[in-house]
Design a protein around this motif. Structure first.
Motif, PDB file in Angstrom:
ATOM      1  N   SER A 120      43.128  26.499  42.603  1.00  0.00           N
ATOM      2  CA  SER A 120      42.635  26.149  43.775  1.00  0.00           C
ATOM      3  C   SER A 120      43.530  26.410  44.930  1.00  0.00           C
ATOM      4  N   LYS A 121      44.813  26.242  44.712  1.00  0.00           N
ATOM      5  CA  LYS A 121      45.731  26.641  45.712  1.00  0.00           C
ATOM      6  C   LYS A 121      45.861  27.994  46.189  1.00  0.00           C
ATOM      7  N   GLU A 122      45.649  28.868  45.161  1.00  0.00           N
ATOM      8  CA  GLU A 122      45.624  30.287  45.424  1.00  0.00           C
ATOM      9  C   GLU A 122      44.366  30.690  46.466  1.00  0.00           C
ATOM     10  N   ARG A 123      43.190  29.963  46.024  1.00  0.00           N
ATOM     11  CA  ARG A 123      42.032  30.074  46.824  1.00  0.00           C
ATOM     12  C   ARG A 123      42.406  29.586  48.286  1.00  0.00           C
ATOM     13  N   GLN A 124      42.980  28.571  48.358  1.00  0.00           N
ATOM     14  CA  GLN A 124      43.155  28.017  49.791  1.00  0.00           C
ATOM     15  C   GLN A 124      44.116  28.842  50.608  1.00  0.00           C
ATOM     16  N   ALA A 149      37.667  34.036  33.330  1.00  0.00           N
ATOM     17  CA  ALA A 149      38.182  32.843  33.246  1.00  0.00           C
ATOM     18  C   ALA A 149      39.033  32.472  34.356  1.00  0.00           C
ATOM     19  N   GLY A 150      38.093  32.590  35.665  1.00  0.00           N
ATOM     20  CA  GLY A 150      38.693  31.975  36.908  1.00  0.00           C
ATOM     21  C   GLY A 150      39.542  32.902  37.698  1.00  0.00           C
ATOM     22  N   ILE A 151      39.672  34.079  37.411  1.00  0.00           N
ATOM     23  CA  ILE A 151      40.693  35.025  38.191  1.00  0.00           C
ATOM     24  C   ILE A 151      39.687  35.444  39.343  1.00  0.00           C
ATOM     25  N   LEU A 152      40.377  35.662  40.533  1.00  0.00           N
ATOM     26  CA  LEU A 152      39.516  35.468  41.914  1.00  0.00           C
ATOM     27  C   LEU A 152      39.470  36.881  42.155  1.00  0.00           C
ATOM     28  N   TRP A 153      38.400  37.563  42.911  1.00  0.00           N
ATOM     29  CA  TRP A 153      38.235  38.797  43.394  1.00  0.00           C
ATOM     30  C   TRP A 153      37.844  38.820  44.967  1.00  0.00           C
ATOM     31  N   GLU A 154      38.188  39.408  45.599  1.00  0.00           N
ATOM     32  CA  GLU A 154      37.893  40.087  47.046  1.00  0.00           C
ATOM     33  C   GLU A 154      37.151  41.297  46.964  1.00  0.00           C
ATOM     34  N   ASN A 155      36.008  41.661  47.085  1.00  0.00           N
ATOM     35  CA  ASN A 155      35.290  42.811  46.681  1.00  0.00           C
ATOM     36  C   ASN A 155      35.702  42.995  45.375  1.00  0.00           C
ATOM     37  N   THR A 156      36.606  44.290  45.347  1.00  0.00           N
ATOM     38  CA  THR A 156      37.029  44.662  44.129  1.00  0.00           C
ATOM     39  C   THR A 156      38.559  44.510  43.764  1.00  0.00           C
ATOM     40  N   ASP A 157      39.060  43.927  44.582  1.00  0.00           N
ATOM     41  CA  ASP A 157      40.499  43.766  44.476  1.00  0.00           C
ATOM     42  C   ASP A 157      40.844  42.117  43.927  1.00  0.00           C
ATOM     43  N   ALA A 158      41.584  42.284  42.988  1.00  0.00           N
ATOM     44  CA  ALA A 158      42.071  40.744  42.442  1.00  0.00           C
ATOM     45  C   ALA A 158      43.077  40.347  43.381  1.00  0.00           C
ATOM     46  N   LEU A 159      42.866  38.885  43.593  1.00  0.00           N
ATOM     47  CA  LEU A 159      43.765  38.460  44.564  1.00  0.00           C
ATOM     48  C   LEU A 159      45.001  37.965  44.041  1.00  0.00           C
ATOM     49  N   PRO A 160      46.186  38.053  44.444  1.00  0.00           N
ATOM     50  CA  PRO A 160      47.536  37.891  43.829  1.00  0.00           C
ATOM     51  C   PRO A 160      47.572  36.213  43.106  1.00  0.00           C
ATOM     52  N   LYS A 161      48.126  36.329  42.041  1.00  0.00           N
ATOM     53  CA  LYS A 161      48.382  34.874  41.268  1.00  0.00           C
ATOM     54  C   LYS A 161      49.610  34.482  41.699  1.00  0.00           C
TER      55      LYS A 161
END
Length: 120
Positions: A14-18, A35-47
């Motif tokens: 949630s904090k990473e999405r924010q 398992a909840g990994i976030l993506w923007e187009n095809t790039d994984a957002l940083p953890k």
């Protein structure tokens, strides 16, 4: 009361999405099979709250100063403050994770505050 591992993971995501939204990433999808990994187009957002390789650049970019503190009678630090953000180590699985979480909270606060200043 301590969070379950799943609740803690969700709070980190949630904090990473924010933070991602504040940095201008608006087309974020949560991939069920990942398992909840976030993506923007095809790039994984940083953890940012879970990986020092992702979190450390935030410290440099936003001039983050970490202050460790301890309760009276404790031999070692028990919390960290960054600006007005206070994070207790006991609320996180490890001290590392608590510090990364605090950094992300502080950057979110800085970005939200900068946004409020621009709106004035």
């Amino acid at each position: 009361m301590r969070m379950s591992d799943e609740e803690y993971f969700r709070s980190c995501v949630s904090k990473e999405r924010q933070l991602a939204h504040l940095l201008g990433h608006h087309n974020i999808e949560e991939c069920y099979e990942s398992a909840g990994i976030l993506w923007e187009n095809t790039d994984a957002l940083p953890k940012w709250t879970r990986d020092w390789n992702a979190c450390a650049p935030l410290m440099v970019s936003y001039d983050i100063t970490i202050n460790y503190g301890k309760e009276p009678g404790d031999a070692h630090s028990t919390f960290v403050t960054i600006g007005s953000q206070l994070v207790h180590f006991s609320d996180h699985p490890t001290k590392d994770r608590a510090v990364m979480y605090a950094i992300v909270k502080a950057v979110i606060h800085l970005l939200e505050h900068a946004k409020d200043v621009k709106a004035s």
